[in-house]
Design an enzyme around this catalytic site. Structure first.
Site, PDB file in Angstrom:
ATOM      1  N   HIS A   1       0.809  -1.222   0.000  1.00  0.00           N
ATOM      2  CA  HIS A   1       0.000   0.000   0.000  1.00  0.00           C
ATOM      3  C   HIS A   1       0.843   1.274   0.000  1.00  0.00           C
ATOM      4  O   HIS A   1       0.339   2.352  -0.308  1.00  0.00           O
ATOM      5  CB  HIS A   1      -0.993   0.009   1.172  1.00  0.00           C
ATOM      6  CG  HIS A   1      -0.406   0.312   2.508  1.00  0.00           C
ATOM      7  ND1 HIS A   1      -0.060  -0.657   3.421  1.00  0.00           N
ATOM      8  CD2 HIS A   1      -0.093   1.492   3.104  1.00  0.00           C
ATOM      9  CE1 HIS A   1       0.415  -0.090   4.510  1.00  0.00           C
ATOM     10  NE2 HIS A   1       0.403   1.222   4.345  1.00  0.00           N
TER      11      HIS A   1
ATOM     12  N   ASP B   1       0.221  -7.558   1.477  1.00  0.00           N
ATOM     13  CA  ASP B   1       0.676  -6.171   1.612  1.00  0.00           C
ATOM     14  C   ASP B   1       2.197  -6.081   1.624  1.00  0.00           C
ATOM     15  O   ASP B   1       2.791  -5.353   2.423  1.00  0.00           O
ATOM     16  CB  ASP B   1       0.099  -5.534   2.886  1.00  0.00           C
ATOM     17  CG  ASP B   1       0.183  -4.007   2.862  1.00  0.00           C
ATOM     18  OD1 ASP B   1       0.313  -3.442   1.764  1.00  0.00           O
ATOM     19  OD2 ASP B   1       0.148  -3.399   3.943  1.00  0.00           O
TER      20      ASP B   1
ATOM     21  N   GLY C   1       3.214   6.566   7.916  1.00  0.00           N
ATOM     22  CA  GLY C   1       4.614   6.796   7.556  1.00  0.00           C
ATOM     23  C   GLY C   1       5.516   5.698   8.077  1.00  0.00           C
ATOM     24  O   GLY C   1       6.608   5.469   7.550  1.00  0.00           O
ATOM     25  N   ASN C   2       5.077   4.992   9.143  1.00  0.00           N
ATOM     26  CA  ASN C   2       5.823   3.833   9.637  1.00  0.00           C
ATOM     27  C   ASN C   2       5.610   2.615   8.748  1.00  0.00           C
ATOM     28  O   ASN C   2       6.385   1.650   8.808  1.00  0.00           O
ATOM     29  CB  ASN C   2       5.378   3.458  11.054  1.00  0.00           C
ATOM     30  CG  ASN C   2       6.094   4.237  12.131  1.00  0.00           C
ATOM     31  OD1 ASN C   2       5.508   5.025  12.849  1.00  0.00           O
ATOM     32  ND2 ASN C   2       7.409   4.010  12.248  1.00  0.00           N
ATOM     33  N   SER C   3       4.557   2.628   7.941  1.00  0.00           N
ATOM     34  CA  SER C   3       4.230   1.468   7.114  1.00  0.00           C
ATOM     35  C   SER C   3       5.415   1.042   6.257  1.00  0.00           C
ATOM     36  O   SER C   3       6.048   1.867   5.591  1.00  0.00           O
ATOM     37  CB  SER C   3       3.050   1.792   6.199  1.00  0.00           C
ATOM     38  OG  SER C   3       1.871   1.964   6.927  1.00  0.00           O
TER      39      SER C   3
ATOM     40  N   LEU D   1      -6.742 -25.032  -0.444  1.00  0.00           N
ATOM     41  CA  LEU D   1      -7.369 -26.255   0.038  1.00  0.00           C
ATOM     42  C   LEU D   1      -8.731 -26.480  -0.609  1.00  0.00           C
ATOM     43  O   LEU D   1      -9.168 -27.620  -0.749  1.00  0.00           O
ATOM     44  CB  LEU D   1      -7.506 -26.188   1.562  1.00  0.00           C
ATOM     45  CG  LEU D   1      -7.828 -27.481   2.306  1.00  0.00           C
ATOM     46  CD1 LEU D   1      -6.814 -28.561   1.974  1.00  0.00           C
ATOM     47  CD2 LEU D   1      -7.855 -27.220   3.809  1.00  0.00           C
ATOM     48  N   GLY D   2      -9.412 -25.411  -0.984  1.00  0.00           N
ATOM     49  CA  GLY D   2     -10.717 -25.553  -1.619  1.00  0.00           C
ATOM     50  C   GLY D   2     -11.852 -25.685  -0.625  1.00  0.00           C
ATOM     51  O   GLY D   2     -12.818 -26.416  -0.870  1.00  0.00           O
ATOM     52  N   VAL D   3     -11.751 -24.961   0.489  1.00  0.00           N
ATOM     53  CA  VAL D   3     -12.831 -24.958   1.483  1.00  0.00           C
ATOM     54  C   VAL D   3     -13.081 -23.525   1.932  1.00  0.00           C
ATOM     55  O   VAL D   3     -12.204 -22.667   1.808  1.00  0.00           O
ATOM     56  CB  VAL D   3     -12.496 -25.817   2.725  1.00  0.00           C
ATOM     57  CG1 VAL D   3     -12.373 -27.283   2.363  1.00  0.00           C
ATOM     58  CG2 VAL D   3     -11.232 -25.317   3.419  1.00  0.00           C
TER      59      VAL D   3
ATOM     60  N   ILE E   1     -14.227 -21.705   5.549  1.00  0.00           N
ATOM     61  CA  ILE E   1     -14.206 -22.134   6.946  1.00  0.00           C
ATOM     62  C   ILE E   1     -14.687 -21.018   7.866  1.00  0.00           C
ATOM     63  O   ILE E   1     -14.810 -19.867   7.456  1.00  0.00           O
ATOM     64  CB  ILE E   1     -12.790 -22.569   7.366  1.00  0.00           C
ATOM     65  CG1 ILE E   1     -11.787 -21.432   7.092  1.00  0.00           C
ATOM     66  CG2 ILE E   1     -12.373 -23.855   6.665  1.00  0.00           C
ATOM     67  CD1 ILE E   1     -10.383 -21.689   7.567  1.00  0.00           C
TER      68      ILE E   1
END
Length: 467
Positions: free
Chosen positions: A107, A137, A208-210, A265-267, A269
């Site tokens: 971002h 991210d 700004g810390n990102s 996995l195709g689930v 949950i």
């Protein structure tokens, strides 16, 4: 009396010295690692919402010819179409390699037309975006330089809750700012970070810390500072960092393959609540409850069923549903994994071949035009689904559509108009008549599990019938 006073002063000095000795000293860590932390500034070109050809303010009358261009720029824009404007943003990052690879947040550099990296020695270098991944991210940059100072990579799995950690970054543009705190929790699941088991800290993090590094007490990077929880827009004591092993896995894939592949996995949950645990015959709530099995996916091929509760994935104990996606996502595609499940109170083991994560979409339907039906003992009115509705809602077979929710059990359980009820207490619902028969026979005073689908996503809800 004098001796008592002297003894008291001596005791106070000893206690103060002892307390001071227990507090960490971060000065050497900052000296050794500060040079590898960079400030990142970006420029984005965004279209203005006002067209240069319509709804414009007219130019003032009697403008001297030599000032026409000046006034035209402000009143009519530089040309036809949308008027471009530039926006700037600030973030942080850190150097991974001496030849200029830098890690930051997606971002921070998303949609940037120019990325400038500023080093501690005041050098400013234009960076190239090698690639980024929105789901985690994470972004990888490259600058043309040699012998840059680099960070050391640590092991976030060895972090302990309560351990001291330190962040270096550029909050609000204040370069090389250092803040410290402790690890508040590990493995946090956030709504917009399904594939990241976040490290929660109370380190002061602000805009700004990102993208900046989170260090352990050995001076090694254990995370990338990414998000804060805030009601004001500023720091409120809840900061979240991406574990560095997750980030390095993404960076390596970007560097070698140009894209990020995730295990699948195709689930779908959800967490197991106390009432759901009771309805499934469990002694306590834990694991990831399977609410949907994608047809043709790895889970279906492995024999996983709706209502199964995954409690272990390839040696990783699953306490909450949020712990499963990051583990599966980091598992290499086509690798086999052992899964432990609870099925109707019994424990079973299965082997699954992990697939490649595909893109998925959700669907909604309008219930206003549906015919009225009677309200049952749960306070629900349901209707059968036609073929067009099934296709729109991605419901292949079975299920009934919730038309109306009156006051009562269903409303308290969280059922809403537009939901599709697929199962009641592990029994598939064929149609409205079948649903009404099953509901009429439900026992009193026992936790009942109901599987619904909402906006394309299935979820189990639990309720009790009092009388």
């Amino acid at each position: 009396m004098f001796n008592k006073f002297v003894n008291s002063i001596w005791l106070l000095v000893v206690l103060t010295t002892a307390a001071h000795a227990q507090l960490p000293d971060f000065t050497e860590m900052v000296k050794n690692n500060g040079d590898a932390v960079v400030n990142i500034s970006t420029t984005q070109k965004a279209p203005d919402m006002q067209s240069a050809d319509s709804d414009q303010q007219p130019m003032p009358q009697d403008v001297p010819p030599e000032l026409e261009d000046f006034f035209r720029h402000f009143f009519q824009g530089p040309g036809r179409g949308y008027v471009p404007r530039e926006t700037n943003s600030l973030g942080s990052g850190f150097v991974l390699s001496k030849d200029g690879y830098i890690l930051t947040n997606h971002h921070v550099v998303n949609n940037a037309s120019e990325i400038v990296v500023k080093l501690k020695d005041r050098r400013e270098l234009v960076a190239k975006l090698i690639g980024s991944d929105e789901s985690t991210d994470v972004a990888l940059l490259k600058v043309e330089a040699k012998e840059l100072p680099v960070v050391q990579i640590g092991a976030p799995e060895q972090l302990q809750v309560g351990e001291w950690v330190l962040a270096i970054g550029t909050p609000f543009g204040f370069e090389q700012s250092v803040t410290a705190g402790i690890v508040s929790a590990k493995g946090r699941s956030l709504p917009d970070g399904n594939y990241v088991p976040f490290i929660q800290t109370d380190v002061a993090i602000n805009p700004g810390n990102s993208g900046g590094p989170l260090f352990n007490m050995q001076g090694k990077v254990v995370g990338i500072n990414s998000q804060i929880y805030s009601r004001s827009g500023g720091y409120m004591g809840l900061s979240f960092a991406i574990p560095i092993d997750v980030a390095m896995n993404v960076a390596e894939q970007i560097k070698t393959k140009g894209k990020v592949s995730r295990g699948w996995l195709g689930v779908q949950i959800q967490d197991v609540t106390r009432q759901l645990a009771e309805s499934f015959g469990m002694d306590r709530p834990h694991g990831a409850l399977v609410a949907k099995v994608i047809p043709g996916g790895p889970a279906e091929k492995a024999g996983i069923q709706i209502g199964d509760i995954i409690v272990d994935f390839d040696g990783h104990i699953i306490e909450t549903s949020g712990e499963l996606p990051p583990i599966v996502g980091m598992t290499p595609v086509d690798e086999k994994a052992n899964i432990k499940i609870i099925r109707q109170g019994d424990k079973e083991e299965l082997t699954v071949k992990v697939g490649l994560l595909p893109a998925q979409a959700a669907a909604q339907i309008n219930t206003d035009a549906l015919p009225e039906t009677a309200v049952d003992r749960l306070g629900l009115a349901v209707a059968d689904l036609n073929d067009e509705q099934r296709q729109q809602l991605q419901v292949e077979k079975n299920g009934v559509l919730v038309q109306k929710v009156g006051k009562g059990i269903a409303l308290d359980a969280g059922i809403q108009p537009g939901d599709v009820i697929l199962r009641v207490q592990n029994t598939p619902i064929r149609d409205a008549a079948d649903f009404n028969k099953i509901v009429a026979k439900l026992p009193v005073g026992k936790s009942i599990a109901m599987l619904i689908q909402r906006n394309g996503s299935p979820v189990f809800l639990a309720f009790k019938i009092d009388k």
